[in-house]
Design an enzyme around this catalytic site. Structure first.
Site, short mmCIF file in Angstrom:
data_model
loop_
_atom_site.label_atom_id
_atom_site.label_comp_id
_atom_site.label_asym_id
_atom_site.label_seq_id
_atom_site.Cartn_x
_atom_site.Cartn_y
_atom_site.Cartn_z
N ASN A 85 0.84 -1.20 0.00
CA ASN A 85 0.00 0.00 0.00
C ASN A 85 0.87 1.25 0.00
O ASN A 85 1.28 1.70 -1.05
CB ASN A 85 -0.96 -0.03 1.20
N GLU A 86 1.20 1.74 1.20
CA GLU A 86 1.98 2.98 1.27
C GLU A 86 3.39 2.68 1.75
O GLU A 86 3.83 3.20 2.77
CB GLU A 86 1.30 3.96 2.23
O1 AHR Z 1 -7.48 6.59 3.65
C1 AHR Z 1 -7.01 6.49 4.95
C2 AHR Z 1 -5.57 6.05 4.99
O2 AHR Z 1 -4.77 7.02 4.39
C3 AHR Z 1 -5.24 4.80 4.22
O3 AHR Z 1 -5.46 3.66 4.96
C4 AHR Z 1 -3.80 4.95 3.94
O4 AHR Z 1 -3.40 4.25 2.79
C5 AHR Z 1 -3.59 6.43 3.88
O5 AHR Z 1 -2.53 6.84 4.65
#
Ligand code: AHR
Length: 660
Positions: A378-379
């Site tokens: 993801n991030e």
């Molecule tokens: O959208 C909320 C959060 O924001 C998500 O889980 C994450 O990917 C981002 O930091």
């Protein structure tokens, strides 16, 4: 003479155009030349189980902690007259038993009833239960009437004063575990009902999986999803559905990462897990936030299919959330994670002769889900991500060369993490890179040109998470206000103008329970009875419903419209509906009269104009006024190749003209 003429012109302008400014701007659209195709995935939705989006939200289960698996096993359950209250000794007591032989659903509830008139067990729901007059509700539970002394289990809706709002009963006929079902009707609409369980007879009875769903769900699937919320998604005509997040993919620790295999098969055997947003924010603690996974990967794929969206699952790449523990799976131990990705592709697309394809078929979907994209991480940021991404990429492409892999550029749209990630992903010829931006509204207006200079031959962009923040990221005071929404619209004209590189986009987060959220702003708000789209929802819907098939150029004095005179614009052709569609955002506090010159096509005399506007920057939709900011559509009379438009202050306008 002179003052009179000015007065007359001004008056005439005011009469014709209200308080519109007098300077005429002309935008030009070349309708004859397609710059590029708009991807069918251009505008999609990002789903994450944050803000009670799954349990307590989209997943229509009304009983919280139905299988007694929360860390505090009786959380959500009350027994006001039980022996735990010294004033009422011996009415009875509910406790939980842990059966370690059952690995996925070990706890159940043992109820000892000494005084059938006195003992009651109450489930509080997800901040109450929303029930509607005359609607039917399906109850199911497992019971073992171990000594055969309990004659009846009585189930009732009650309000805060304990008034009964509907009831049914079950006769527990078996000493061993058995499933029972019953249906009952609510006699009144109530947003904060609770479920009361009482008994006839005395002695002990074991209970588990006490579950309650409205009969009416999306597509009337038994124990399915909330119809009103899915309808809002369906109406958007989203190009894709990304799931299951977000940071929930990564987990605070690796043990708490999202593991899709634990979310398929019989719901009873889907192991409940703490939700990573449970206590993430001190300012918004939700200790009762767990994941039952009743909404699991099969249901996500099914939802995507239902709403006409391409499924886009994102998987853990062996890195826990770097904002939390940042735990790393050593490269040598990455195999099970990679296997999860390969098996997921088989689950989605595999034939009935494959192990995971068979699981899908046994769950009721023999046809493949036609998965084309898969996201890795993801991030994540830093070299550890790139190293892990390479392993996944090789394994996936070796087995499924046509699968499109989505990689990520980290949590920020600029800075060291972003620059490093992008540079390395470009070297790897990454296909699609996910970028996230949670920035102030001004940033969105100023970044409408962000992709104008992106390399057309480099990775394609997935603008995977974005939302304008009226205060600051993670501030609980952020609002879904009109300034945020039209600033996103201005930015989105930039996404659309750059459809050569921007392939997928989604606002985030998607859903929020009005009484149980952790993160704001959110696109759709709901309580236990109702839901509504924010102003941002209507912006997304307008763009998605009018995405067209072919990108056209729209210019002012030969240049893209990226803020000159506070205007932002994009244009497309829809080859299916044979329309030219022009989107213009006026971010000025003043209305503007403009002309649009449409060269290269002849038009039918009647077109359509859709306007989304609100006079104040702070305006918002709400439960009381859910459509305060929503599109207004009217007929537009076309005269030749020129369209004269009155753009209200702070507005998004969509002009649709039928080609002759
Ligand atoms: O959208 C909320 C959060 O924001 C998500 O889980 C994450 O990917 C981002 O930091």
């Amino acid at each position: 003479m002179k003052p009179n003429l000015i007065t007359r012109i001004t008056l005439c302008g005011l009469l014709l155009n209200g308080i519109y400014s007098q300077a005429q701007t002309t935008l030009e659209v070349n309708t004859a030349k397609t710059i590029t195709k708009i991807q069918p995935t251009m505008y999609g939705v990002f789903f994450e189980d944050i803000n009670f989006a799954a349990d307590g939200g989209l997943y229509a289960e009304m009983v919280k902690n139905r299988s007694f698996e929360f860390q505090t096993p009786l959380m959500g359950w009350k027994q006001p007259n039980s022996d735990t209250h010294s004033f009422n000794k011996e009415s009875g007591i509910a406790t939980t038993i842990h059966n370690s032989e059952n690995k996925t659903n070990p706890n159940f509830c043992r109820v000892l009833i000494n005084d059938a008139k006195g003992f009651e067990l109450i489930n509080e729901g997800f901040r109450g239960m929303g029930i509607k007059k005359d609607a039917k509700y399906n109850l199911s539970l497992k019971a073992a009437n171990t000594n055969g002394t309990i004659q009846k289990i009585i189930i009732q809706f009650i309000d805060k004063d304990k008034k009964v709002l509907g009831e049914t009963s079950i006769t527990p006929t078996d000493k061993n575990w058995k499933n029972y079902t019953a249906q009952f009707t609510a006699t009144q609409t109530e947003a904060k009902a609770q479920l009361k369980i009482t008994f006839e007879g005395t002695g002990s009875i074991d209970l588990d999986m006490i579950s309650l769903f409205p009969e009416e769900t999306w597509n009337n699937r038994k124990n399915g999803l909330r119809k009103d919320i899915v309808q809002l998604l369906y109406d958007m005509k989203p190009g894709f559905l990304r799931f299951p997040g977000g940071c929930i993919v990564e987990g605070r620790t690796l043990a708490e990462r999202y593991q899709w295999k634990k979310t398929v098969g019989d719901v009873e055997n889907r192991e409940t897990m703490i939700n990573r947003w449970n206590m993430e924010f001190k300012h918004k603690p939700t200790p009762d936030y767990f994941q039952s996974f009743g909404l699991g990967f099969f249901e996500y794929f099914q939802l995507a299919e239902d709403i006409g969206a391409a499924p886009l699952p994102i998987l853990s790449c062996g890195m826990a959330c770097q904002f939390n523990t940042g735990e790393l799976v050593p490269l040598a131990e990455l195999d099970p994670y990679v296997k999860d990705a390969l098996d997921l592709i088989e689950f989605a697309n595999g034939g009935l002769d494959t192990p995971w394809g068979k699981v899908r078929a046994d769950m009721g979907h023999p046809k493949p889900f036609n998965l084309k994209h898969i996201g890795v991480g993801n991030e994540q940021w830093g070299p550890q991500y790139i190293e892990r991404f390479k392993v996944f990429e090789k394994a996936i492409k070796d087995k499924y060369p046509n699968m499109i892999i989505v990689s990520g550029a980290g949590p920020f749209p600029d800075g060291d993490y972003f620059e490093y990630g992008m540079q390395e992903l470009k070297k790897l010829n990454a296909e699609i890179v996910d970028e996230h931006y949670y920035k102030d509204p001004k940033w969105f207006r100023e970044n409408a040109t962000r992709y104008d200079s992106y390399d057309r031959k480099g990775p394609k962009v997935f603008a995977g998470e974005y939302a304008a923040q009226s205060v600051a990221i993670v501030s609980p005071d952020n609002k879904n206000n009109w300034e945020c929404a039209f600033s996103e619209a201005a930015f989105m004209t930039g996404l659309e103008r750059n459809a050569e590189v921007v392939y997928l986009t989604s606002y985030a987060p998607l859903l929020a329970h009005a009484e149980a959220w952790q993160w704001t702003p959110d696109m759709i708000w709901f309580n236990n009875l109702e839901s509504y789209g924010s102003a941002n929802y209507y912006v997304q819907k307008l763009f998605s419903n009018n995405k067209g098939t072919d990108l056209l150029a729209i210019t002012k004095d030969g240049k893209p419209v990226t803020g000159q005179n506070d205007l932002f614009a994009s244009a497309v052709k829809d080859a299916n509906s044979k329309e030219i569609i022009v989107k213009i955002v006026n971010t000025s506090a003043k209305a503007q009269n403009i002309n649009v010159d449409l060269k290269g096509s002849k038009f039918q005399s009647k077109g359509t104009i859709i306007t989304l506007t609100s006079p104040n920057l702070e305006d918002e939709n709400s439960f009381a006024a859910p459509k305060k900011i929503s599109p207004k559509e009217s007929e537009y009379n076309v005269k030749g190749e020129k369209a004269a438009l009155n753009l209200p202050a702070y507005s998004v306008t969509v002009l649709k003209l039928k080609i002759k």
